[in-house]
Write an enzyme that holds these catalytic residues in place. Structure first.
Site, PDB file in Angstrom:
ATOM      1  N   LYS A 142     -47.210  48.903 -13.382  1.00 22.77           N
ATOM      2  CA  LYS A 142     -45.726  50.076 -13.484  1.00 22.77           C
ATOM      3  C   LYS A 142     -46.751  51.661 -13.346  1.00 22.77           C
ATOM      4  CE  LYS A 142     -42.902  47.475 -16.628  1.00 22.77           C
ATOM      5  NZ  LYS A 142     -42.085  47.783 -17.547  1.00 22.77           N
ATOM      6  N   GLU A 156     -44.638  34.553 -18.583  1.00 27.78           N
ATOM      7  CA  GLU A 156     -44.988  35.966 -19.151  1.00 27.78           C
ATOM      8  C   GLU A 156     -44.786  35.944 -20.811  1.00 27.78           C
ATOM      9  OE1 GLU A 156     -42.590  39.702 -18.029  1.00 27.78           O
ATOM     10  OE2 GLU A 156     -41.335  38.990 -19.321  1.00 27.78           O
ATOM     11  N   HIS A 206     -37.463  17.129  -0.437  1.00 23.04           N
ATOM     12  CA  HIS A 206     -38.466  18.118   1.480  1.00 23.04           C
ATOM     13  C   HIS A 206     -38.570  18.821   1.881  1.00 23.04           C
ATOM     14  CE1 HIS A 206     -34.748  14.727   2.699  1.00 23.04           C
ATOM     15  NE2 HIS A 206     -34.399  14.897   1.725  1.00 23.04           N
TER      16      HIS A 206
END
Length: 540
Positions: free
Chosen positions: A503, A350, A381
């Site tokens: 947004k 960001e 793993h």
């Protein structure tokens, strides 16, 4: 002049061409590694942390040129301007003074204001921790629910989890961020409203996800029997917009202030960290600040050649802009640091996931790499197969805590052994001749599958013990690394305009999902089809 036309950038490009095919295995060979060894020459310390950069594809000349680039790109100038409170966030006309939140010098910007608000936090935290602060039925607080998103969630959640061994057993802290109702509902199943304190954290107090969750939780309190007149005993707010907090219904005396000169992803040191202070107490919160301040001083005072944030940042530049690495991995060999990679995802991407330079011209070089990670040994793993044998080179930051914070001490040598062995294996690799011996004479066809190219770069950060102080230093190290890289890329790490467009369109789409009818021409055909499908499902 653009950054990639600086003399040192050109020198680094020439240097890269010279050493790009060199293998670290050869550099570490005893005959090529006289005293002082690579391990000695590339060992650094600062802010209570230690770093081993020797398993990187760098030489003494590489570091010299990287430091030269840092100077030419104005890292020192940008650093000093930030600490002085200058406007280093020009697109929003703001300073970036997260360092002032942990400063001990009374001459630091906003010192008195910061100290006064922290004293309010401490007094409140002590009341909650001691049981003096009671809910509407007279019971003490046993659950704290932090509602926020982004910087209002990731930092506090990461720290509370990391310092769980220092937290009071009397209080359980929950974090709710997602607007998906399942997030809040799952927490509701684990708490009792009579014993719950909600901390609503939003810089503007208008954030969609946060306010949706806050309203739902407030309604739940009332449904469960809490009188609206008693909600003040259960809700506090943290915001740079106190008027909006009061408008929501939180009592004025229950509002804690953050400031617009602190970015959300840099804000855990402020009242945004109230959940941290309640969990571990004001003294340990002070230690967290002290560790960060120690790293601040190191960043300000240490020569660039020995400056941990500068070296960490410039080594990242080396891989991103010269080797062309698309991502880098953070692998803390500490379950307590489980949420550090997700915290750093926001901090790095960001901040530096930008394409516009400070002068508004588009960059013609890569900026932030994809940041990802998982605690060790879990990652071994899951995706270490790709790190060892895939065609993509991914630089790695290993983080090792040398002493455990838990009583199961017999586990710790195994944990550390895996961390150090992974860095060694990634560096050394396994040649085809070595693979043939492992495969055996009866299975020569297996040998190519047992080859490890090696030469995979890693840095290892060492923490003596996971304390509030060492955690503070570690977080500040990465904060300053971000500034170093932003300076080299000539971008603004303190804004986040990239989150805005979604947004805005999200509000339009939300209205269309519930409207009696929708103009299909309002959106592209794909989005219109998705909306139609969702509308049909929501009507069932």
């Amino acid at each position: 002049m653009t950054q990639n036309s600086l003399p040192s950038w050109s020198s680094l490009q020439t240097h890269y061409e010279k050493i790009r095919d060199a293998h670290m295995r050869d550099w570490f060979a005893p005959e090529n590694d006289p005293a002082p060894t690579r391990a000695e020459r590339f060992a650094f310390a600062g802010g209570g942390l230690a770093a081993d950069f020797s398993k990187n594809r760098i030489t003494d000349e590489t570091l010299k040129l990287l430091v030269q680039l840092a100077r030419e790109a104005g890292v020192e100038k940008r650093r000093d301007a930030m600490f002085a409170g200058a406007v280093v966030n020009p697109t929003e006309g703001r300073a970036a003074l997260h360092t002032a939140l942990r400063a001990t010098d009374p001459k630091a910007p906003f010192y008195d204001q910061v100290q006064a608000e922290r004293a309010r936090m401490a007094a409140f935290a002590d009341q909650v921790r001691s049981g003096e602060w009671k809910g509407y039925t007279g019971k003490r607080i046993r659950y704290v629910v932090n509602i926020g998103i982004g910087g209002s969630d990731l930092g506090p959640k990461m720290v509370v989890h990391a310092l769980h061994h220092l937290a009071t057993p009397e209080i359980t802290t929950h974090f709710v961020s997602n607007v998906d109702g399942a997030d809040l509902y799952n927490v509701m199943q684990q708490i009792d409203p009579e014993e719950t304190l909600a901390i609503i954290v939003s810089k503007t107090f208008t954030t969609l996800e946060t306010m949706t969750n806050a309203r739902s939780l407030r309604d739940w309190f009332v449904e469960k029997g809490c009188p609206e007149s008693a909600l003040a005993k259960h809700f506090v707010g943290v915001s740079a917009n106190p008027a909006e907090v009061v408008k929501f219904g939180i009592a004025k005396e229950n509002v804690f202030e953050m400031w617009d000169w602190v970015g959300g992803r840099y804000s855990l040191w402020s009242a945004v960290g109230l959940s941290i202070m309640i969990a571990v107490g004001p003294q340990q919160f002070g230690e967290l600040l002290a560790g960060a301040n120690e790293m601040d001083q190191h960043f300000r005072d240490a020569p660039l050649e020995k400056n941990l944030p500068v070296l960490l940042g410039m080594i990242g530049i080396w891989y991103r802009n010269f080797f062309g690495s698309q991502s880098y991995l953070v692998a803390p060999y500490s379950e307590a640091l489980h949420f550090l990679p997700s915290y750093l995802q926001q901090l790095e991407m960001e901040s530096n996931g930008k394409s516009a330079r400070l002068d508004g011209v588009m960059v013609d070089y890569p900026t932030a790499a994809v940041t990802w990670g998982e605690p060790g040994t879990n990652g071994q793993h899951a995706f270490f197969q790709m790190l060892h044998q895939g065609p993509t080179i991914v630089p790695i930051d290993f983080i090792a805590v040398l002493t455990p914070e838990h009583p199961l001490v017999s586990h710790h040598p195994k944990l550390l052994a895996n961390c150090f062995a992974q860095s060694e294996a990634l560096m050394l690799g396994r040649t085809l001749e070595e693979a043939k011996k492992v495969a055996g004479a009866d299975k020569p066809e297996l040998a190519p599958h047992l080859v490890f190219p090696g030469n995979r770069p890693t840095s290892t950060l060492l923490v003596d013990a996971l304390t509030a102080r060492s955690l503070g230093a570690l977080i500040a190290l990465y904060e300053h690394k971000v500034l170093v890289q932003a300076s080299v890329w000539d971008i603004n790490p303190f804004d986040q305009w990239g989150v805005e467009l979604g947004k805005i369109l999200g509000k339009v789409v939300e209205a269309d999902l519930t409207a009696p009818s929708v103009d299909e021409k309002k959106h592209d055909s794909s989005t219109s089809a998705l909306i139609a499908r969702a509308r049909a499902a929501l009507k069932k």
